[in-house]
Design a protein around this motif. Sequence first.
Motif, PDB file in Angstrom:
ATOM      1  N   VAL A 106       0.855  -1.183   0.000  1.00  0.00           N
ATOM      2  CA  VAL A 106       0.000   0.000   0.000  1.00  0.00           C
ATOM      3  C   VAL A 106       0.894   1.236   0.000  1.00  0.00           C
ATOM      4  O   VAL A 106       1.767   1.372   0.860  1.00  0.00           O
ATOM      5  CB  VAL A 106      -0.926   0.015   1.236  1.00  0.00           C
ATOM      6  N   PHE A 107       0.692   2.133  -0.972  1.00  0.00           N
ATOM      7  CA  PHE A 107       1.440   3.386  -1.059  1.00  0.00           C
ATOM      8  C   PHE A 107       0.619   4.522  -0.463  1.00  0.00           C
ATOM      9  O   PHE A 107      -0.549   4.720  -0.820  1.00  0.00           O
ATOM     10  CB  PHE A 107       1.760   3.737  -2.512  1.00  0.00           C
ATOM     11  N   ALA A 108       1.248   5.308   0.436  1.00  0.00           N
ATOM     12  CA  ALA A 108       0.600   6.474   1.055  1.00  0.00           C
ATOM     13  C   ALA A 108       1.513   7.684   0.923  1.00  0.00           C
ATOM     14  O   ALA A 108       2.740   7.546   0.854  1.00  0.00           O
ATOM     15  CB  ALA A 108       0.304   6.199   2.532  1.00  0.00           C
ATOM     16  N   PRO A 109       0.952   8.906   0.912  1.00  0.00           N
ATOM     17  CA  PRO A 109       1.786  10.107   0.776  1.00  0.00           C
ATOM     18  C   PRO A 109       2.720  10.310   1.963  1.00  0.00           C
ATOM     19  O   PRO A 109       2.596   9.667   3.004  1.00  0.00           O
ATOM     20  CB  PRO A 109       0.750  11.241   0.706  1.00  0.00           C
ATOM     21  N   ALA A 110       3.660  11.274   1.794  1.00  0.00           N
ATOM     22  CA  ALA A 110       4.545  11.654   2.893  1.00  0.00           C
ATOM     23  C   ALA A 110       3.737  12.277   4.027  1.00  0.00           C
ATOM     24  O   ALA A 110       2.568  12.642   3.865  1.00  0.00           O
ATOM     25  CB  ALA A 110       5.627  12.617   2.405  1.00  0.00           C
ATOM     26  N   GLY A 122      -3.343   8.917   3.405  1.00  0.00           N
ATOM     27  CA  GLY A 122      -2.287   9.335   4.312  1.00  0.00           C
ATOM     28  C   GLY A 122      -2.826   9.957   5.582  1.00  0.00           C
ATOM     29  O   GLY A 122      -3.968   9.716   5.987  1.00  0.00           O
ATOM     30  N   GLY A 123      -2.011  10.775   6.219  1.00  0.00           N
ATOM     31  CA  GLY A 123      -2.387  11.388   7.487  1.00  0.00           C
ATOM     32  C   GLY A 123      -2.087  12.870   7.478  1.00  0.00           C
ATOM     33  O   GLY A 123      -2.702  13.636   6.741  1.00  0.00           O
ATOM     34  N   THR A 124      -1.109  13.293   8.280  1.00  0.00           N
ATOM     35  CA  THR A 124      -0.714  14.702   8.321  1.00  0.00           C
ATOM     36  C   THR A 124       0.210  14.965   7.138  1.00  0.00           C
ATOM     37  O   THR A 124       1.435  15.017   7.275  1.00  0.00           O
ATOM     38  CB  THR A 124      -0.019  15.029   9.648  1.00  0.00           C
ATOM     39  N   ILE A 125      -0.378  15.117   5.958  1.00  0.00           N
ATOM     40  CA  ILE A 125       0.419  15.272   4.744  1.00  0.00           C
ATOM     41  C   ILE A 125       1.300  16.513   4.838  1.00  0.00           C
ATOM     42  O   ILE A 125       2.429  16.529   4.379  1.00  0.00           O
ATOM     43  CB  ILE A 125      -0.489  15.327   3.497  1.00  0.00           C
ATOM     44  N   SER A 150     -11.179  16.543   6.306  1.00  0.00           N
ATOM     45  CA  SER A 150     -10.736  16.744   4.923  1.00  0.00           C
ATOM     46  C   SER A 150     -10.434  15.419   4.239  1.00  0.00           C
ATOM     47  O   SER A 150     -10.760  15.235   3.056  1.00  0.00           O
ATOM     48  CB  SER A 150      -9.503  17.653   4.897  1.00  0.00           C
ATOM     49  N   HIS A 151      -9.791  14.491   4.969  1.00  0.00           N
ATOM     50  CA  HIS A 151      -9.556  13.165   4.387  1.00  0.00           C
ATOM     51  C   HIS A 151     -10.887  12.499   4.015  1.00  0.00           C
ATOM     52  O   HIS A 151     -11.017  11.886   2.947  1.00  0.00           O
ATOM     53  CB  HIS A 151      -8.797  12.278   5.369  1.00  0.00           C
ATOM     54  N   ILE A 152     -11.855  12.609   4.889  1.00  0.00           N
ATOM     55  CA  ILE A 152     -13.148  11.979   4.653  1.00  0.00           C
ATOM     56  C   ILE A 152     -13.869  12.645   3.483  1.00  0.00           C
ATOM     57  O   ILE A 152     -14.445  11.965   2.627  1.00  0.00           O
ATOM     58  CB  ILE A 152     -14.011  12.042   5.925  1.00  0.00           C
ATOM     59  N   ARG A 153     -13.826  13.974   3.435  1.00  0.00           N
ATOM     60  CA  ARG A 153     -14.626  14.700   2.439  1.00  0.00           C
ATOM     61  C   ARG A 153     -13.999  14.692   1.055  1.00  0.00           C
ATOM     62  O   ARG A 153     -14.707  14.609   0.051  1.00  0.00           O
ATOM     63  CB  ARG A 153     -14.822  16.158   2.900  1.00  0.00           C
ATOM     64  N   TYR A 154     -12.675  14.797   0.974  1.00  0.00           N
ATOM     65  CA  TYR A 154     -12.030  14.983  -0.326  1.00  0.00           C
ATOM     66  C   TYR A 154     -11.386  13.720  -0.881  1.00  0.00           C
ATOM     67  O   TYR A 154     -10.776  13.747  -1.950  1.00  0.00           O
ATOM     68  CB  TYR A 154     -11.002  16.109  -0.234  1.00  0.00           C
ATOM     69  N   ARG A 168     -10.591   7.077  -0.016  1.00  0.00           N
ATOM     70  CA  ARG A 168      -9.615   6.025   0.286  1.00  0.00           C
ATOM     71  C   ARG A 168      -9.358   5.994   1.795  1.00  0.00           C
ATOM     72  O   ARG A 168      -9.759   6.902   2.524  1.00  0.00           O
ATOM     73  CB  ARG A 168      -8.326   6.295  -0.494  1.00  0.00           C
ATOM     74  N   PRO A 169      -8.666   4.977   2.289  1.00  0.00           N
ATOM     75  CA  PRO A 169      -8.365   4.920   3.731  1.00  0.00           C
ATOM     76  C   PRO A 169      -7.476   6.087   4.157  1.00  0.00           C
ATOM     77  O   PRO A 169      -6.799   6.719   3.333  1.00  0.00           O
ATOM     78  CB  PRO A 169      -7.645   3.581   3.884  1.00  0.00           C
ATOM     79  N   PHE A 170      -7.445   6.368   5.466  1.00  0.00           N
ATOM     80  CA  PHE A 170      -6.703   7.517   5.966  1.00  0.00           C
ATOM     81  C   PHE A 170      -6.182   7.238   7.364  1.00  0.00           C
ATOM     82  O   PHE A 170      -6.482   6.218   7.981  1.00  0.00           O
ATOM     83  CB  PHE A 170      -7.583   8.772   5.962  1.00  0.00           C
TER      84      PHE A 170
END
Length: 523
Positions: free
Chosen positions: A134-138, A176-179, A197-201, A204-206
């Motif tokens: 699974v790839f997630a942002p920084a 991701g989390g605290t991008i 913001s993760h939920i609205r925009y 995907r999982p967060f």
Amino acid sequence: MEPLRSVDENTLTTPRRTREGGRQGRREKRTAPSQALHRPFIARNIPPYEVLSEENLMRIEAAADRILAEVGIEFRGDDEALAMWRKAGADVCGELVRFAPGMLREILKTAPAEFTQLARNRENSVRIGGKNVVFAPAYGSPFVMDLDKGRRYGTLEDFRNFIKLAQSSPWLHHSGGTICEPVDVPVNKRHLDMVYSHIRYSDRPFMGSVTTDERAQDCIDMCRLLFGEQTVEDNCVILGNVNVNSPLVWDGMATKVIRTYARANQAAVIVPFILGGAMGPVTNAGAIAQALAETMAGCALTQLERPGAPVIFGNFLSSIALRSGSPTFGTPEPAVGSLVVGQLARRLKLPLRCSGNFTTSKLPDAQAMGEGTMSMLAAVHCGANFILHSAGFLDGLLSMSYEKFVMDTDLCGALHTYLDGVTVDDNSLALDAFPEVGPGNHFFGCAHTMANYQTAFWDSDMADNEPFEKWSDAGSVDAATRANRLWKKRLEDYQAPEIDGSVDEALQAYVARKKASVEDQWY
């Protein structure tokens, strides 16, 4: 809301689909809302590297056991955690806890080797563990940068932009989390805006907040509004990334956060942050032994809180420039060390978070991509299941770069194909093509090429493969400039995924109520 259904790896993994319309058409299709190429996660078809022998792995494990038994780990400011260790049979003296050899491994037997993290769009749920990637942002940068405005403190708008860019990429699987840190929002309230913001925009999982246990609980409560109480009780829907205070200290704030997530059946990602020569030995084997000891203790604490709770064995080895003391990232020693950590995590039968796209470069340049590629290849070859920092990492994690974000997601796209391995079947062996083409002729127009050309090769969004003259006539545009244009286009084309109106209203009301209940804190 969509009812919960069982999640099966085979039904979640979407096969490649036929692409049409030539190179430009394929590029447009990749950025279209349909996300035709998106897979919720990668089921790897190449094995991880096994670099150390059984004898040497056992020596590292024995060294970790000695550290745990003879030196111990301090658990500061969490009396409940100390009581748990005492009840489990550890030697507790004040805040120092020592562990008999094998004790933590026995406790960890209740942790799942694999688990599913649900997304609000169930088709985007991820499977963490086993052969899955699974790839997630920084994560965690206080600054952001781009070619237009330079380096500056991150804002909530930047934070949301990066969520939108992640959602727009078919090559990332996780929001991701605290991008980046949205420093224009009070410290004690920004977790509410970030999770909303993760939920609205994104659909995907967060990840959630880890700064205090109360904020972690807020994130879990928001998930209960989104998914439903019983779904959260029965499934992992949020991750919390928690760092050890290396060397050999677990701070009470961190352990309370870990226990908050575990108590709710949510996954903590347990990560020592070891800069060799500062928070750990300069030698790889010693740093790995320390990391193993610290991580096992944190992972085991989740099982004391709630046996069977999902947990991820994390790792963040890095180095320093010994002449200056400055951290260095994307260097070879931590990269090869990650391969060993992967072996150790598999022996514990725990999902692994390791490496990421690390660099100390201050620009999205050759240094950034060289260091980042080294650490990303280490991540995929060590067998990591959850790869945080897959996109955007710059400036030693102090800055989140818009340009590097899209450059890195392009690398993630290449790694999808790389991890698919080599298919061997009648079609791929192409035996019918050889008599058709014959010796000395080309394969451009043969039936096999025509049947396979649309899906035969991964096609970069970023690379310029034109002849030099054509590239020069078009303005001699470099990769960073192409990336600058690409992230702007993706934000321009972004469309928010649909969300149930009543759920959205409940989440907004929760955020407003929590914000109104406390005064702003800015530090």
